[in-house]
Motif scaffolding. Structure first.
Motif, mmCIF file in Angstrom:
data_model
loop_
_atom_site.group_PDB
_atom_site.id
_atom_site.type_symbol
_atom_site.label_atom_id
_atom_site.label_comp_id
_atom_site.label_asym_id
_atom_site.label_seq_id
_atom_site.Cartn_x
_atom_site.Cartn_y
_atom_site.Cartn_z
ATOM 1 N N PRO A 44 52.828 -5.619 54.427
ATOM 2 C CA PRO A 44 54.023 -6.218 55.016
ATOM 3 C C PRO A 44 53.802 -7.601 55.626
ATOM 4 O O PRO A 44 54.763 -8.322 55.881
ATOM 5 N N SER A 45 52.565 -7.998 55.821
ATOM 6 C CA SER A 45 52.290 -9.335 56.355
ATOM 7 C C SER A 45 52.073 -10.357 55.239
ATOM 8 O O SER A 45 51.625 -11.474 55.502
ATOM 9 N N ASN A 46 52.428 -9.986 54.002
ATOM 10 C CA ASN A 46 52.266 -10.878 52.858
ATOM 11 C C ASN A 46 53.645 -11.310 52.359
ATOM 12 O O ASN A 46 54.244 -10.646 51.522
ATOM 13 N N PRO A 47 54.174 -12.441 52.862
ATOM 14 C CA PRO A 47 55.511 -12.868 52.457
ATOM 15 C C PRO A 47 55.605 -13.247 50.981
ATOM 16 O O PRO A 47 56.681 -13.165 50.390
ATOM 17 N N SER A 72 58.488 -11.593 48.562
ATOM 18 C CA SER A 72 59.389 -12.423 47.761
ATOM 19 C C SER A 72 59.242 -12.119 46.270
ATOM 20 O O SER A 72 60.234 -12.037 45.540
ATOM 21 N N PHE A 73 58.010 -11.944 45.821
ATOM 22 C CA PHE A 73 57.737 -11.646 44.412
ATOM 23 C C PHE A 73 58.434 -10.359 43.994
ATOM 24 O O PHE A 73 59.177 -10.333 43.014
ATOM 25 N N TYR A 74 58.219 -9.294 44.744
ATOM 26 C CA TYR A 74 58.819 -8.006 44.380
ATOM 27 C C TYR A 74 60.335 -8.022 44.536
ATOM 28 O O TYR A 74 61.049 -7.453 43.716
ATOM 29 N N VAL A 121 62.302 -0.194 51.889
ATOM 30 C CA VAL A 121 62.886 1.032 52.451
ATOM 31 C C VAL A 121 62.110 1.522 53.669
ATOM 32 O O VAL A 121 62.461 2.538 54.248
ATOM 33 N N GLY A 122 61.066 0.823 54.053
ATOM 34 C CA GLY A 122 60.271 1.203 55.214
ATOM 35 C C GLY A 122 58.809 1.311 54.866
ATOM 36 O O GLY A 122 58.391 1.033 53.749
ATOM 37 N N MET A 123 58.037 1.754 55.841
ATOM 38 C CA MET A 123 56.593 1.860 55.661
ATOM 39 C C MET A 123 56.245 3.122 54.866
ATOM 40 O O MET A 123 56.998 4.097 54.863
ATOM 41 N N ASP A 124 55.090 3.089 54.208
ATOM 42 C CA ASP A 124 54.636 4.242 53.429
ATOM 43 C C ASP A 124 54.217 5.386 54.357
ATOM 44 O O ASP A 124 54.269 5.259 55.581
ATOM 45 N N ASP A 148 51.459 0.232 54.574
ATOM 46 C CA ASP A 148 52.043 -0.697 53.605
ATOM 47 C C ASP A 148 53.552 -0.521 53.554
ATOM 48 O O ASP A 148 54.078 0.561 53.812
ATOM 49 N N MET A 149 54.231 -1.609 53.182
ATOM 50 C CA MET A 149 55.673 -1.572 53.019
ATOM 51 C C MET A 149 55.995 -0.881 51.697
ATOM 52 O O MET A 149 55.371 -1.158 50.673
#
Length: 67
Positions: free
Chosen positions: A35-38, A42-44, A52-55, A60-61
């Motif tokens: 989640p700290s990788n903007p 953006s890519f996904y 939808v939230g954290m795993d 991880d997002m």
């Protein structure tokens, strides 16, 4: 770093999603990313993934595409 920003990942994702979507009965595709990788976010999102939230491990997002 040598192969970044050349569109290789985008082409690979297009091909992978095309193949995955051929699966009968498939209703969604899930991915996880830091989640700290903007850049990843953006890519996904450019492919239609929605956060939808954290795993389950809360590390991880989790993002999905509903088909």
């Amino acid at each position: 770093m040598k192969f970044q920003n050349q569109g290789i990942g985008r082409v690979a994702m297009v091909l992978a999603l095309h193949e995955i979507k051929q699966t009968a009965g498939l209703r969604e595709i899930e991915i996880c990313y830091n989640p700290s990788n903007p850049v990843a976010e953006s890519f996904y999102q450019s492919f239609g993934f929605h956060e939808v939230g954290m795993d389950d491990d809360d590390e991880d997002m989790l993002a999905i595409i509903h088909l």
